[in-house]
Design an enzyme around this catalytic site. Structure first.
Site, PDB file in Angstrom:
ATOM      1  N   ARG A   1       0.885  -1.177   0.000  1.00 25.33           N
ATOM      2  CA  ARG A   1       0.000   0.000   0.000  1.00 25.33           C
ATOM      3  C   ARG A   1       0.914   1.215   0.000  1.00 25.33           C
ATOM      4  O   ARG A   1       1.693   1.405   0.947  1.00 25.33           O
ATOM      5  CB  ARG A   1      -0.913  -0.019   1.222  1.00 25.33           C
ATOM      6  CG  ARG A   1      -1.667   1.281   1.388  1.00 25.33           C
ATOM      7  CD  ARG A   1      -2.802   1.194   2.375  1.00 25.33           C
ATOM      8  NE  ARG A   1      -3.933   0.499   1.807  1.00 25.33           N
ATOM      9  CZ  ARG A   1      -5.186   0.592   2.267  1.00 25.33           C
ATOM     10  NH1 ARG A   1      -5.454   1.345   3.312  1.00 25.33           N
ATOM     11  NH2 ARG A   1      -6.157  -0.072   1.692  1.00 25.33           N
TER      12      ARG A   1
ATOM     13  N   HIS B   1      -7.052   0.918  -6.814  1.00 27.14           N
ATOM     14  CA  HIS B   1      -7.307   0.048  -5.653  1.00 27.14           C
ATOM     15  C   HIS B   1      -7.977  -1.232  -6.181  1.00 27.14           C
ATOM     16  O   HIS B   1      -9.169  -1.482  -5.933  1.00 27.14           O
ATOM     17  CB  HIS B   1      -8.200   0.781  -4.650  1.00 27.14           C
ATOM     18  CG  HIS B   1      -8.242   0.164  -3.281  1.00 27.14           C
ATOM     19  ND1 HIS B   1      -7.470  -0.935  -2.922  1.00 27.14           N
ATOM     20  CD2 HIS B   1      -8.974   0.489  -2.168  1.00 27.14           C
ATOM     21  CE1 HIS B   1      -7.728  -1.244  -1.659  1.00 27.14           C
ATOM     22  NE2 HIS B   1      -8.630  -0.406  -1.186  1.00 27.14           N
TER      23      HIS B   1
ATOM     24  N   GLN C   1      -9.983  -3.850  -3.865  1.00 27.98           N
ATOM     25  CA  GLN C   1     -11.289  -3.358  -3.421  1.00 27.98           C
ATOM     26  C   GLN C   1     -12.361  -3.741  -4.440  1.00 27.98           C
ATOM     27  O   GLN C   1     -13.450  -4.213  -4.086  1.00 27.98           O
ATOM     28  CB  GLN C   1     -11.226  -1.820  -3.283  1.00 27.98           C
ATOM     29  CG  GLN C   1     -12.546  -1.181  -2.921  1.00 27.98           C
ATOM     30  CD  GLN C   1     -12.980  -1.548  -1.516  1.00 27.98           C
ATOM     31  OE1 GLN C   1     -12.201  -1.429  -0.580  1.00 27.98           O
ATOM     32  NE2 GLN C   1     -14.228  -1.986  -1.345  1.00 27.98           N
TER      33      GLN C   1
ATOM     34  N   ASP D   1     -17.119   7.538  -1.970  1.00 24.30           N
ATOM     35  CA  ASP D   1     -15.917   7.341  -1.159  1.00 24.30           C
ATOM     36  C   ASP D   1     -15.574   8.695  -0.547  1.00 24.30           C
ATOM     37  O   ASP D   1     -16.114   9.737  -0.963  1.00 24.30           O
ATOM     38  CB  ASP D   1     -14.787   6.803  -2.070  1.00 24.30           C
ATOM     39  CG  ASP D   1     -13.496   6.484  -1.314  1.00 24.30           C
ATOM     40  OD1 ASP D   1     -13.525   6.416  -0.066  1.00 24.30           O
ATOM     41  OD2 ASP D   1     -12.456   6.319  -1.972  1.00 24.30           O
TER      42      ASP D   1
ATOM     43  N   CYS E   1     -16.376   1.946  -0.075  1.00 29.69           N
ATOM     44  CA  CYS E   1     -15.233   1.065   0.213  1.00 29.69           C
ATOM     45  C   CYS E   1     -14.857   1.110   1.691  1.00 29.69           C
ATOM     46  O   CYS E   1     -14.238   0.173   2.191  1.00 29.69           O
ATOM     47  CB  CYS E   1     -14.044   1.459  -0.655  1.00 29.69           C
ATOM     48  SG  CYS E   1     -13.533   3.161  -0.404  1.00 29.69           S
TER      49      CYS E   1
ATOM     50  N   ARG F   1     -14.172  -8.521   0.827  1.00 29.87           N
ATOM     51  CA  ARG F   1     -12.735  -8.315   0.567  1.00 29.87           C
ATOM     52  C   ARG F   1     -11.992  -9.615   0.862  1.00 29.87           C
ATOM     53  O   ARG F   1     -11.093 -10.031   0.142  1.00 29.87           O
ATOM     54  CB  ARG F   1     -12.182  -7.193   1.464  1.00 29.87           C
ATOM     55  CG  ARG F   1     -12.744  -5.807   1.207  1.00 29.87           C
ATOM     56  CD  ARG F   1     -12.253  -5.249  -0.109  1.00 29.87           C
ATOM     57  NE  ARG F   1     -10.800  -5.252  -0.223  1.00 29.87           N
ATOM     58  CZ  ARG F   1      -9.995  -4.299   0.243  1.00 29.87           C
ATOM     59  NH1 ARG F   1     -10.500  -3.239   0.821  1.00 29.87           N
ATOM     60  NH2 ARG F   1      -8.677  -4.388   0.093  1.00 29.87           N
TER      61      ARG F   1
HETATM   62  N1   CP Z   1     -11.373  -0.139   1.858  1.00 30.61           N
HETATM   63  C1   CP Z   1     -10.136  -0.257   2.343  1.00 30.61           C
HETATM   64  O1   CP Z   1      -9.165  -0.493   1.602  1.00 30.61           O
HETATM   65  O2   CP Z   1     -10.068  -0.084   3.688  1.00 30.61           O
HETATM   66  P1   CP Z   1      -8.732   0.042   4.555  1.00 30.61           P
HETATM   67  O3   CP Z   1      -8.115   1.373   4.233  1.00 30.61           O
HETATM   68  O4   CP Z   1      -9.208  -0.050   5.962  1.00 30.61           O
HETATM   69  O5   CP Z   1      -7.806  -1.075   4.177  1.00 30.61           O
HETATM   70  N1  NVA Z   2      -9.847   6.706  -1.689  1.00 35.05           N
HETATM   71  C1  NVA Z   2      -9.523   6.276  -0.365  1.00 35.05           C
HETATM   72  C2  NVA Z   2      -9.739   4.813  -0.235  1.00 35.05           C
HETATM   73  C3  NVA Z   2      -9.494   4.241   1.121  1.00 35.05           C
HETATM   74  C4  NVA Z   2      -9.676   2.768   1.177  1.00 35.05           C
HETATM   75  C5  NVA Z   2      -8.075   6.623  -0.054  1.00 35.05           C
HETATM   76  O1  NVA Z   2      -7.219   6.459  -0.918  1.00 35.05           O
HETATM   77  O2  NVA Z   2      -7.803   7.058   1.059  1.00 35.05           O
END
Ligand code: CP
Ligand code: NVA
Length: 336
Positions: free
Chosen positions: A117, A144, A147, A235, A276, A304
């Site tokens: 990540r 992502h 997701q 989101d 999400c 997920r």
């Molecule tokens: N939706 C998602 O990726 O959540 P987290 O940031 O908690 O991993």
């Molecule tokens: N768009 C959000 C998604 C979190 C899972 C971010 O990148 O923070």
């Protein structure tokens, strides 16, 4: 199947269908999903050889916080018979200047797959180029993909199909939106994105849709996107890494892009609400919508896990097959 999953463009429609079928099989066997109603046929036709995943090691690197991704991947690999090692980027030598490439080469000697990540998407691309083992993007500033695999599973469960449904995205054309455009294209869903000017999704994702017979329409008015939609998705307006823009973003997005009772009432009467998560209640969505009858967000969060089990199964077994082929080529060359 390609070695890495960085955007979702690495998959074709057949790969996605296979991942969803395996996920349904895995979920059917898991005993989870008690409260969720499923219209999906759930053929459970896969004979999965779980022995192949025994003792596999999945190393995860996090530059940003995570609840769902971190825990669901950890549980996923354990339930498959392997185990996860979770690293905060700040705790490893990356934080002292070791290159991403050297980190990838080192971890490839210990792990069967690597998840990351990251802030900059380029970081996960560099990791994938240098790693010998599969690399999974667990969220970058641009995409992502994991997701969306869980989301497709959720929509299929609730609606019984994917092709022909209309998904309305309301808000920031962000990383989740970009991968959702790709996922919709690969499954025959129509996507309508309502976002303010300068917050549109990535042109690469839109081009992918246009080049692969997908349907994506970008508009400014949320009502135009939501009218008669089967799925309404939003989101956070302030993604991780965008905190400095928070004030400006809230000024641009609110109140017009909030999914509230009035907006969701314009969708089909059996529409579902998706997010999400994490949600900023009172910003992109009201309590009444996220806690209301349209919402499938907890089923979505659970999925997920099932989708990622299927993904890990596919990626790790494909990697094994690729390695096997490589070894045969070497031995033929030597004996020839
Ligand atoms: N939706 C998602 O990726 O959540 P987290 O940031 O908690 O991993
Ligand atoms: N768009 C959000 C998604 C979190 C899972 C971010 O990148 O923070």
């Amino acid at each position: 199947m390609q070695k890495d999953l960085l955007t979702l463009m690495e998959l074709d429609s057949k790969d996605v269908a296979e991942i969803l079928s395996i996920a349904e099989t895995m979920k059917g066997r898991s005993g989870r999903g008690g409260k969720s109603s499923s219209k999906s046929k759930g053929e459970h036709r896969y004979r999965l050889n779980m022995e192949r995943l025994k003792d596999k090691v999945f190393v995860m690197i996090f530059q940003k916080p995570s609840t769902r991704t971190r825990v669901s991947f950890d549980v996923a690999i354990r339930e498959l018979g392997g185990y996860a090692i979770t690293l905060n980027a700040s705790d490893i030598q990356l934080s002292r200047g070791e290159s991403i490439e050297d980190t990838a080469r080192t971890l490839s000697r210990y792990a069967d797959a690597i998840g990351a990540r990251v802030y900059a998407h380029n970081d996960v691309e560099r990791l994938a180029r240098a790693a010998d083992v599969p690399v999974i993007n667990m969220l970058s500033d641009l995409y992502h993909p994991c997701q969306i695999l869980g989301d497709l599973l959720t929509i299929k469960e609730v609606k019984g199909k994917l092709a022909g449904l209309t998904v309305a995205w309301v808000g920031d054309g962000n990383n989740v939106c970009n991968s959702l455009i790709i996922g919709s294209t690969l499954t025959g869903m129509i996507m309508k994105v309502a976002c303010p000017k300068d917050y549109e999704p990535l042109q690469d994702a839109v081009n992918f849709a246009r080049e692969h017979n997908g349907y994506v329409e970008i508009m400014e008015d949320p009502k135009d996107a939501v009218r008669d939609a089967d799925v309404v998705y939003t989101d956070s307006f302030v993604s991780m890494g965008k905190e400095a823009e928070r004030e400006e973003r809230l000024r641009v997005f609110l109140p017009r892009y909030q999914v509230n009772d009035d907006l969701i009432a314009m969708a089909k009467s059996d529409a579902i609400f998706m997010h999400c998560l994490p949600a900023k209640r009172g910003e992109e969505v009201t309590d009444s919508v996220i806690d209301g009858p349209y919402s499938v967000v907890w089923q979505q969060a659970e999925n997920r896990l099932h989708a990622q089990k299927a993904l890990l199964y596919m990626m790790l077994t494909s990697a094994e097959t690729r390695r096997g082929r490589g070894m045969k080529r070497v031995s033929r060359t030597r004996s020839g």
